[in-house]
Design a protein around this motif. Structure first.
Motif, PDB file in Angstrom:
ATOM      1  N   GLU A   1       0.535   2.614  -0.573  1.00 37.14           N
ATOM      2  CA  GLU A   1       0.576   2.044  -1.925  1.00 37.14           C
ATOM      3  C   GLU A   1       1.420   0.775  -1.994  1.00 37.14           C
ATOM      4  O   GLU A   1       1.220  -0.068  -2.879  1.00 37.14           O
ATOM      5  CB  GLU A   1       1.124   3.094  -2.901  1.00 37.14           C
ATOM      6  CG  GLU A   1       0.151   4.237  -3.153  1.00 37.14           C
ATOM      7  CD  GLU A   1       0.733   5.316  -4.038  1.00 37.14           C
ATOM      8  OE1 GLU A   1      -0.043   6.161  -4.541  1.00 37.14           O
ATOM      9  OE2 GLU A   1       1.975   5.324  -4.241  1.00 37.14           O
ATOM     10  N   GLN A   2       2.339   0.617  -1.057  1.00 40.90           N
ATOM     11  CA  GLN A   2       3.169  -0.586  -1.028  1.00 40.90           C
ATOM     12  C   GLN A   2       2.615  -1.655  -0.087  1.00 40.90           C
ATOM     13  O   GLN A   2       3.166  -2.749   0.006  1.00 40.90           O
ATOM     14  CB  GLN A   2       4.589  -0.221  -0.575  1.00 40.90           C
ATOM     15  CG  GLN A   2       5.311   0.742  -1.506  1.00 40.90           C
ATOM     16  CD  GLN A   2       6.597   1.276  -0.911  1.00 40.90           C
ATOM     17  OE1 GLN A   2       7.177   0.658  -0.028  1.00 40.90           O
ATOM     18  NE2 GLN A   2       7.040   2.425  -1.388  1.00 40.90           N
ATOM     19  N   SER A   3       1.512  -1.340   0.597  1.00 42.32           N
ATOM     20  CA  SER A   3       0.979  -2.277   1.595  1.00 42.32           C
ATOM     21  C   SER A   3      -0.009  -3.256   0.963  1.00 42.32           C
ATOM     22  O   SER A   3      -0.428  -3.115  -0.193  1.00 42.32           O
ATOM     23  CB  SER A   3       0.286  -1.500   2.717  1.00 42.32           C
ATOM     24  OG  SER A   3      -0.929  -0.943   2.248  1.00 42.32           O
ATOM     25  N   GLU A   4      -0.427  -4.232   1.767  1.00 40.18           N
ATOM     26  CA  GLU A   4      -1.333  -5.276   1.290  1.00 40.18           C
ATOM     27  C   GLU A   4      -2.759  -4.785   1.097  1.00 40.18           C
ATOM     28  O   GLU A   4      -3.561  -5.439   0.423  1.00 40.18           O
ATOM     29  CB  GLU A   4      -1.325  -6.453   2.278  1.00 40.18           C
ATOM     30  CG  GLU A   4      -2.029  -6.209   3.609  1.00 40.18           C
ATOM     31  CD  GLU A   4      -1.218  -5.365   4.583  1.00 40.18           C
ATOM     32  OE1 GLU A   4      -1.713  -5.096   5.685  1.00 40.18           O
ATOM     33  OE2 GLU A   4      -0.079  -4.991   4.238  1.00 40.18           O
ATOM     34  N   ILE A   5      -3.110  -3.596   1.682  1.00 37.20           N
ATOM     35  CA  ILE A   5      -4.493  -3.131   1.549  1.00 37.20           C
ATOM     36  C   ILE A   5      -4.696  -2.307   0.273  1.00 37.20           C
ATOM     37  O   ILE A   5      -5.835  -1.969  -0.059  1.00 37.20           O
ATOM     38  CB  ILE A   5      -4.941  -2.310   2.772  1.00 37.20           C
ATOM     39  CG1 ILE A   5      -4.267  -0.919   2.784  1.00 37.20           C
ATOM     40  CG2 ILE A   5      -4.667  -3.032   4.076  1.00 37.20           C
ATOM     41  CD1 ILE A   5      -4.929   0.064   3.728  1.00 37.20           C
TER      42      ILE A   5
END
Length: 743
Positions: free
Chosen positions: A179-183
């Motif tokens: 949820e905190q990633s770029e995807i």
């Protein structure tokens, strides 16, 4: 017609000779059994020896048997540590198989898990049915407490590291990272196809787990090796990030745990194992890639692989190990895929290799060959210490003396070195630092006196002499020619604060004050192999440190502990402090210069306050537990009197646990082998007058348990009595007043 009673048979000539010989030996003060005299009769070989001859031969037999018995080596007495090291793995194995404990792990909170583990440990100890283990467990509080602490930590850790628990702990953590990633925006986009989302998520998970390889090796191994572990994670995370609504809140593990075709780590069923090699079967060929990875990770240490019945070393490690452990076998071997390489095999196994390499000062790590992978077994790490200990060393003979034919030490003993310090100055130092082991420089030696000498001798392996020292009286003395740095390191390593001083004219100048609290600071964070640990506790008696795995706790939400040696953790502390200095230097902040040792800052003495005894477990335990409580209170009292201060509330609790000597007269019996250590300790702790008073109190100083006191007060209430005041003419330790029910 009356019949006469039968007369006993007359003794035979042999019996007469034996009886007469026995009488002769009795007159000489020798009590010998008739059986032993019969053996002497047979050995003598004469049918009718004279009683004197038989008595003489029996005496010769006794002298011969005593001489043979004296030559037989006494069996070595096992220490508490020996018993612990033998039985701790046995108890742990039984606890892991205990059904009640397993049920608590699955269904209970942390408090109940501990309760069930304590009960399982007790059952395991009793089931082993070993006298030494049982006595150590019930009589030695340090043994009991350490066993419970370590078994709980290890059993919880092993249970926590099951694949199912790893999965349950890792899933919410990995969802948060996604949820905190770029995807994450791509996953939430309504136009994103589910197959594209799955592909992106798979690639991102692989990237995240690769980054966790060093800090979370168990999770990484499960992700990369267990069937369907990775696939289940992808499905569950996709369900909770790609979809707007979760259709089934159960995880994939929960959905498949009753599926007969699911992997064994999900269902809990044991898969059939392939026949394993016996402990005596050893394969010389290592897993090349895995072994090379270990060597890259430990370039400055020997790497030993436990395979079958041998601990194996390869290449340069093999040659180095062979020099340190000559009982090993050194072989040049042509291994498939590797070529010719030197292999050393140690039949006694990795623990024997570790002991010998430790003695040789060689750091090493050891791993178990599990067929396809290696798992860590242990390690050895040596402290580099300068100097060489020697108790009150004598001057060495020079080459000139040797060539001139100087007599040997036996013919001409060297004079004893000067053992007299600057007494008044030494006593001032001891008064200023009462809790430190004090070493003062006298000529070429650092000398220790009295109790400090006894402590230093145990740590340094030095001998003690008793001498009449002006101003100190007859006292124990030991010493060493080593540097204060080397001596201080050893004293700290065994849990002792220390100070060292050298003479400056007619006084002593303190060179260094070493505080045990700074050696391995409780609560300090250290790093080992990419993982962060907090120092939880130090047990200097066992030479071990308990470390709380913060990296693991961050991922699972509950702590896991592991034990390492004091020397090993000391190196981690040094590394952490070096890193702090490097970071401080990089930040541009000024580095403070080391200051001269200053007199310790005296804290404000606590105010005198009444202490109310509330603990219901006062006096609980056997005689030795009561003895330890008494001694702890006496030592504290002497410390308080020396400092001239009142006790803190915590110290008041220690004092309140004094129960007197009425129930433990064994502590004053010097002939009782089971109490000889306590007897010697008590004689040294008390003055002659105090000792006599304590010994005399065994007849009348009897402790009353809280439960009895409560019962007495309850009986008074049942009688309808309501006294306004109470007289306690035999106050003792004050327990009756502590539980007083009078308003």
């Amino acid at each position: 017609m009356q019949t006469e009673p039968e007369k006993p048979d007359a003794p035979s000539s042999r019996e007469k000779i034996i009886l007469q010989a026995q009488e002769l030996l009795d007159k000489q003060g020798l009590v010998v059994s008739e059986e032993y005299l019969n053996d002497a009769f047979e050995e003598l070989g004469s049918e009718t020896p004279k009683p004197e001859e038989l008595a003489d031969h029996t005496r010769s037999m006794l002298e011969r048997d005593e001489a043979e018995a004296a030559l037989e080596p006494e069996p070595a007495k096992r220490t508490v540590r020996d018993i612990y090291e033998q039985f701790q793995p046995v108890v742990l194995a039984q606890v892991l198989q205990d059904n009640a404990f397993a049920n608590a792990l699955e269904n209970s909170d942390e408090e109940n898990i501990k309760i069930e583990c304590d009960a399982a440990i007790r059952r395991a100890v009793l089931a082993v049915d070993d006298v030494e283990l049982t006595k150590a467990y019930f009589d030695v509080s340090a043994f009991h407490n350490r066993l419970h602490k370590e078994v709980l930590a290890q059993a919880t850790e092993q249970a926590a590291l099951t694949p199912k628990r790893l999965y349950e702990a890792a899933l919410p953590e990995l969802i948060g990272l996604i949820e905190q990633s770029e995807i994450y925006p791509f996953l939430r986009d309504r136009d994103t196809d589910v197959l594209d989302a799955q592909e992106e998520l798979s690639a991102k998970l692989d990237e995240l787990l690769s980054g966790l390889k060093d800090s979370r090796p168990a999770l990484y191994e499960a992700y990369t090796t267990l069937p369907d572990f990775r696939e289940y994670l992808i499905d569950d995370i996709l369900e909770r990030t790609y979809q707007d609504m979760v259709t089934d809140r159960r995880t994939s593990v929960e959905q498949h745990e009753n599926d007969p075709d699911a992997p064994a780590w999900v269902t809990g069923k044991t898969e059939p194992e392939e026949p394993a090699e016996t402990s005596g079967s050893t394969t010389l060929l290592p897993h090349v890639d895995a072994y090379n990875a270990l060597k890259e990770k430990h370039p400055k240490e020997l790497v030993g692989i436990q395979n079958g019945g041998y601990c194996l070393f390869y290449g340069e490690d093999a040659r180095t190990a062979f020099e340190a452990v000559p009982v090993s076998r050194l072989l040049p071997v042509d291994l498939p895929g590797i070529g010719e390489v030197t292999v050393a095999g140690i039949r006694e196994g990795w623990q024997e290799a570790a002991d010998r390499l430790q003695t040789a000062g060689l750091p090493a790590v050891f791993f178990q060959d599990n067929g396809e992978t290696y798992t860590a077994l242990g390690r050895t790490l040596t402290l580099k210490e300068a100097g060489q200990e020697s108790t009150l060393p004598q001057p060495e003979r020079t080459d000139r003396e040797t060539r001139a034919g100087a007599p040997s030490e036996e013919e001409s003993p060297q004079p004893e070195p000067n053992l007299t310090p600057l007494t008044e100055e030494y006593l001032k130092i001891k008064a200023e630092y009462p809790g430190h082991v004090a070493g003062v420089r006298v000529d070429d030696l650092y000398l220790f006196y009295g109790k400090d000498a006894e402590t230093a001798a145990k740590v340094l392996g030095s001998k003690i002499v008793t001498r009449e020292i002006p101003g100190l009286g007859e006292t124990a003395v030991t010493g060493s020619a080593a540097s204060w740095q080397a001596l201080g390191e050893k004293l700290l390593q065994h849990g002792n604060s220390a100070l060292f001083a050298h003479p400056e004219g007619e006084t002593y100048e303190v060179q260094k004050v070493l505080e045990i609290a700074d050696y391995i600071p409780i609560g300090m964070q250290v790093t080992d192999e990419g993982r962060t640990f907090t120092i939880d506790s130090v047990d200097y008696d066992f030479g071990s440190v308990s470390l709380r795995d913060d990296t693991f706790a961050a991922g699972t939400g509950f702590p896991v502990f592991r034990n390492e040696s004091v020397s090993y953790v000391r190196e981690l502390v040094k590394d952490a402090r070096d890193k702090e200095l490097e970071e401080l230097a990089a930040s541009g902040a000024p580095l403070s210069e080391p200051s001269e040792p200053a007199a310790p800052v005296q804290p404000q003495p606590p105010k005198a306050e009444n202490y109310r005894i509330t603990a219901p477990d006062l006096g609980v335990g056997g005689p030795k537990a009561k003895y330890q409580a008494n001694v702890a209170a006496i030592r504290l009292l002497k410390e308080l009197e020396a400092d001239g201060r009142n006790a803190t509330p915590e110290e008041q609790e220690t004092l309140s646990r004094y129960v007197g000597w009425g129930g433990i007269p064994q502590a004053f019996d010097g002939s009782d082998e089971k109490w000889k250590t306590e007897y010697a300790e008590l004689k040294g702790l008390l003055t002659p007058a105090e000792y006599e008073a304590a010994r005399g109190s065994t007849l009348n100083a009897h402790y009353t348990a809280p439960v009895i006191i409560e019962s007495i007060y309850h009986a008074v209430e049942q009688m309808g009595l309501e006294p306004k005041t109470m007289l306690e003419p035999a106050m003792g330790t004050g327990n009756f007043l502590a539980w007083c029910r009078i308003p």
